[in-house]
Enzyme design. Structure first.
Site, PDB file in Angstrom:
ATOM      1  N   LYS A  12       0.852  -1.195   0.000  1.00  0.00           N
ATOM      2  CA  LYS A  12       0.000   0.000   0.000  1.00  0.00           C
ATOM      3  C   LYS A  12       0.880   1.234   0.000  1.00  0.00           C
ATOM      4  O   LYS A  12       2.065   1.198   0.365  1.00  0.00           O
ATOM      5  CB  LYS A  12      -0.926   0.025   1.221  1.00  0.00           C
ATOM      6  CG  LYS A  12      -0.230   0.060   2.585  1.00  0.00           C
ATOM      7  CD  LYS A  12       0.202   1.451   3.054  1.00  0.00           C
ATOM      8  CE  LYS A  12       0.904   1.398   4.403  1.00  0.00           C
ATOM      9  NZ  LYS A  12       1.565   2.693   4.751  1.00  0.00           N
ATOM     10  N   GLY A 104       4.440  -6.040   6.147  1.00  0.00           N
ATOM     11  CA  GLY A 104       4.128  -6.918   7.270  1.00  0.00           C
ATOM     12  C   GLY A 104       2.645  -6.968   7.572  1.00  0.00           C
ATOM     13  O   GLY A 104       2.084  -8.039   7.829  1.00  0.00           O
ATOM     14  N   ASP A 138      -2.451  -1.107  10.211  1.00  0.00           N
ATOM     15  CA  ASP A 138      -2.733  -1.128   8.772  1.00  0.00           C
ATOM     16  C   ASP A 138      -3.399  -2.423   8.295  1.00  0.00           C
ATOM     17  O   ASP A 138      -3.808  -2.519   7.139  1.00  0.00           O
ATOM     18  CB  ASP A 138      -1.439  -0.940   7.963  1.00  0.00           C
ATOM     19  CG  ASP A 138      -0.860   0.453   8.124  1.00  0.00           C
ATOM     20  OD1 ASP A 138      -1.579   1.352   8.589  1.00  0.00           O
ATOM     21  OD2 ASP A 138       0.326   0.639   7.777  1.00  0.00           O
TER      22      ASP A 138
END
EC number: 2.7.1.148
Length: 288
Positions: A12, A104, A138
């Site tokens: 992203k 991650g 996230d």
């Protein structure tokens, strides 16, 4: 019964990121617009007979044990649902590690989705997002499965955005270790500054149908006030991409820098132009 699952785990970027306030839990309230891009890690998740969680990665810099976010994710589901079998997870890493690209977090989301199928847990999207919030800020974005989304609170309250557009990007990742907690801590002195209004409707209109001049004002990142000053290479790359005619910004807390373009050709030319910088990983990617 399924014994093995192969998943692509996308990166992203944060097209814009505004830091609003420090929270009692030590995190910060933010507003950000995420964009999912087609730079992928690949995960192989398979059942094993031994009652263990095994995590491996082709990048030796990624820890394989209990400190790995993928291990933490698998253990959370295994313990909560009393899963008796073990699992082996191998990560083929392409997204640069600790670079502000969500690698991650995306891997953790892929493991949530993969184990939900592999272990037949049958969690719905709402339940998966609850787990995502427990794992990292996230992670929820990648569970939402939307090309563009608004992130609020810690960045983990996600609202899909109906942007029907594909952007091309050149990504430039310097060989730097940037500590996200340190960048946020150093940002504290800027929290008192008056902030421009974050008008989602106006930003959405610009991203949906605006040209470069309409989009440019909304590509910003508060954390670059710290990261780009602390690491001069970040500021130099941003300026170089702007000089080449791209809309440029930093993702996350850095060090990744992106240049936004409407065409693949422009992005590829800009990527070649960055070859003069040393120790820089360069990618061309698009909305996915």
């Amino acid at each position: 019964m399924i014994s093995k699952i192969l998943l692509k785990s996308p990166a992203k970027i944060n097209l814009c990121l505004q830091v609003l306030s420090r929270r009692p839990d030590g995190y910060h309230n933010i507003k950000t617009i995420f964009e999912r891009i087609n730079l992928y890690d690949e995960l192989e998740i398979r059942n094993i007979k031994h009652d263990k969680i095994k995590v491996s990665c082709d990048n030796p810099a990624i820890p394989g044990g209990e400190n790995n976010i993928v291990f933490i994710t698998a253990k959370l589901l295994k313990d909560d649902f009393n899963i008796r079998s073990g699992v082996s997870i191998h990560i083929k890493k392409r997204i640069p590690h600790a670079a502000g690209l969500g690698g991650g977090s995306s891997n953790a989301a892929s493991v949530l989705l993969g184990l939900n199928r592999l272990w037949d847990i049958r969690l719905g999207k709402r339940e998966l997002i609850k787990y995502a919030k427990r794992i990292g800020a996230d992670v929820s974005f990648f569970i939402e499965n939307s090309p563009f989304a608004l992130g609020t609170q810690r960045g983990d309250k996600i609202s899909s955005l109906g942007i029907k557009r594909t952007f091309w990007h050149v990504l430039a990742v310097p060989e730097l270790h940037v500590s996200t907690p340190l960048i946020y801590k150093s940002f504290a002195k800027y929290l008192r500054l008056t902030k421009p209004p974050f008008n989602t409707k106006i930003i959405l209109r610009a991203l949906n149908s605006g040209g470069p001049d309409e989009i440019r004002p909304f590509i910003f990142n508060d954390l670059s006030l710290v990261s780009a000053r602390r690491y001069k290479i970040i500021a130099k790359i941003i300026e170089s991409l702007k000089n080449y005619g791209l809309i440029s910004g930093m993702s996350g807390s850095g060090p990744s820098v992106f240049g936004l373009s409407e065409t693949k050709k422009h992005a590829e030319r800009a990527a070649r132009n960055l070859s003069r910088f040393k120790k820089l990983r360069i990618f061309v990617a698009k909305t996915c």
